[in-house]
Design a protein around this motif. Sequence first.
Motif, PDB file in Angstrom:
ATOM      1  N   THR A   1     -13.094   2.566  -0.795  1.00  0.00           N
ATOM      2  CA  THR A   1     -12.409   3.697  -1.425  1.00  0.00           C
ATOM      3  C   THR A   1     -10.944   3.374  -1.663  1.00  0.00           C
ATOM      4  OG1 THR A   1     -13.901   5.240  -0.306  1.00  0.00           O
ATOM      5  CG2 THR A   1     -11.875   6.149  -1.222  1.00  0.00           C
ATOM      6  N   LEU A   2     -10.312   2.762  -0.662  1.00  0.00           N
ATOM      7  CA  LEU A   2      -8.900   2.403  -0.772  1.00  0.00           C
ATOM      8  C   LEU A   2      -8.677   1.379  -1.883  1.00  0.00           C
ATOM      9  CD1 LEU A   2      -6.015   2.608   0.384  1.00  0.00           C
ATOM     10  CD2 LEU A   2      -6.608   0.729   1.919  1.00  0.00           C
TER      11      LEU A   2
ATOM     12  N   ILE B   1       0.838  -1.207   0.000  1.00  0.00           N
ATOM     13  CA  ILE B   1       0.000   0.000   0.000  1.00  0.00           C
ATOM     14  C   ILE B   1       0.866   1.247   0.000  1.00  0.00           C
ATOM     15  CG2 ILE B   1      -1.634   1.354   1.384  1.00  0.00           C
ATOM     16  CD1 ILE B   1      -2.987  -1.264   2.175  1.00  0.00           C
TER      17      ILE B   1
ATOM     18  N   LEU C   1      -3.222   8.668   1.694  1.00  0.00           N
ATOM     19  CA  LEU C   1      -3.866   7.823   2.705  1.00  0.00           C
ATOM     20  C   LEU C   1      -4.741   8.656   3.631  1.00  0.00           C
ATOM     21  CD1 LEU C   1      -1.299   5.157   4.007  1.00  0.00           C
ATOM     22  CD2 LEU C   1      -3.599   4.736   3.147  1.00  0.00           C
TER      23      LEU C   1
ATOM     24  N   ARG D   1      -1.161  -6.256  -0.754  1.00  0.00           N
ATOM     25  CA  ARG D   1      -1.815  -5.084  -0.172  1.00  0.00           C
ATOM     26  C   ARG D   1      -2.753  -5.521   0.951  1.00  0.00           C
ATOM     27  NH1 ARG D   1      -3.770  -3.014  -5.935  1.00  0.00           N
ATOM     28  NH2 ARG D   1      -3.734  -5.272  -6.185  1.00  0.00           N
TER      29      ARG D   1
ATOM     30  N   ILE E   1      -8.087   9.607   2.150  1.00  0.00           N
ATOM     31  CA  ILE E   1      -9.040   8.494   2.124  1.00  0.00           C
ATOM     32  C   ILE E   1      -9.753   8.368   3.461  1.00  0.00           C
ATOM     33  CG2 ILE E   1      -9.217   5.971   1.996  1.00  0.00           C
ATOM     34  CD1 ILE E   1      -6.955   6.068  -0.099  1.00  0.00           C
TER      35      ILE E   1
ATOM     36  N   THR F   1      -1.976   5.224  -9.198  1.00  0.00           N
ATOM     37  CA  THR F   1      -2.281   6.353  -8.319  1.00  0.00           C
ATOM     38  C   THR F   1      -1.481   7.578  -8.752  1.00  0.00           C
ATOM     39  OG1 THR F   1      -0.502   5.732  -6.805  1.00  0.00           O
ATOM     40  CG2 THR F   1      -2.685   4.767  -6.387  1.00  0.00           C
TER      41      THR F   1
ATOM     42  N   VAL G   1     -14.343   3.290   3.872  1.00  0.00           N
ATOM     43  CA  VAL G   1     -12.915   3.544   3.659  1.00  0.00           C
ATOM     44  C   VAL G   1     -12.268   2.405   2.883  1.00  0.00           C
ATOM     45  CG1 VAL G   1     -10.699   3.671   4.857  1.00  0.00           C
ATOM     46  CG2 VAL G   1     -12.590   5.107   5.605  1.00  0.00           C
ATOM     47  N   LYS G   2     -12.577   1.164   3.258  1.00  0.00           N
ATOM     48  CA  LYS G   2     -11.969   0.008   2.594  1.00  0.00           C
ATOM     49  C   LYS G   2     -12.264   0.023   1.098  1.00  0.00           C
ATOM     50  CE  LYS G   2     -13.975  -3.975   2.731  1.00  0.00           C
ATOM     51  NZ  LYS G   2     -14.522  -5.291   3.145  1.00  0.00           N
TER      52      LYS G   2
ATOM     53  N   GLN H   1      -8.964   2.945  -5.283  1.00  0.00           N
ATOM     54  CA  GLN H   1      -7.835   3.798  -5.633  1.00  0.00           C
ATOM     55  C   GLN H   1      -6.598   2.972  -5.970  1.00  0.00           C
ATOM     56  OE1 GLN H   1      -7.796   7.275  -3.331  1.00  0.00           O
ATOM     57  NE2 GLN H   1      -5.734   7.915  -3.892  1.00  0.00           N
TER      58      GLN H   1
ATOM     59  N   LEU I   1       0.839   4.639  -2.515  1.00  0.00           N
ATOM     60  CA  LEU I   1       0.197   5.848  -2.007  1.00  0.00           C
ATOM     61  C   LEU I   1       1.149   6.619  -1.100  1.00  0.00           C
ATOM     62  CD1 LEU I   1      -3.286   4.402  -0.933  1.00  0.00           C
ATOM     63  CD2 LEU I   1      -2.857   5.887  -2.903  1.00  0.00           C
TER      64      LEU I   1
END
Length: 206
Positions: free
Chosen positions: A163-164, A139, A148, A197, A151, A172, A160-161, A167, A143
């Motif tokens: 969205t992460l 990760i 981070l 990840r 997010i 990125t 959040v999960k 992305q 990013l």
Amino acid sequence: IIDFLNQNGKPGENIHSFVEGAVAFTNQMMLSISKSVPEYQGWGTTLDCCVIYDNNAYICHVGDGRVYHLKDDCSVLEQVTIDHSFLPMDISYLSAKEQKIAQLNAKLSEYIGKENAKIDTCHIQLNAGDIVLMVTDGITRLLTDEELLEIFKNPDFGKVKHTLLKQLSSPTAFVREYAEFKGISPEDAYKRLVDDRTMIAIKRLK
């Protein structure tokens, strides 16, 4: 770690020593396996372990995974562990972006499966709304800390999960900067940087 907990019961008052003992036990088990099973020779892994007790986070760390502390107001994402990696050169004179790119070539210095692996410990006092974030380098290679943080500014913690993951599914902003720096396509840069990840986020609600 589960075997250690089953054999040793509750941690008692010194939680840090107990958790550190569990990580040291895990390291010895990994060493034993790598020495006795030929196909596992030289194997190792990074490890971050966090025990939450009485609104405190007790953390043990080996390797280049990271543990962050994000306060309730989402103003700062504080890295509370130090990467166990090294570069054979000084990069302090480089810009922040150039330093991050250079650190992609850093070599792992500590890991589970190494003789006498160094185990770092740290402690976080958690207030209502605070988050403990544990991530692998798969990760942080894609990013920046700033990305981070953005997010986790989503007020809906449950999203959040998703969205992460969305992305991380394509190049990125940092990957595009890396691609430009290396003179390659963003797609090729993404393939070069992508790795395991894994993320664990723990939030104190009250």
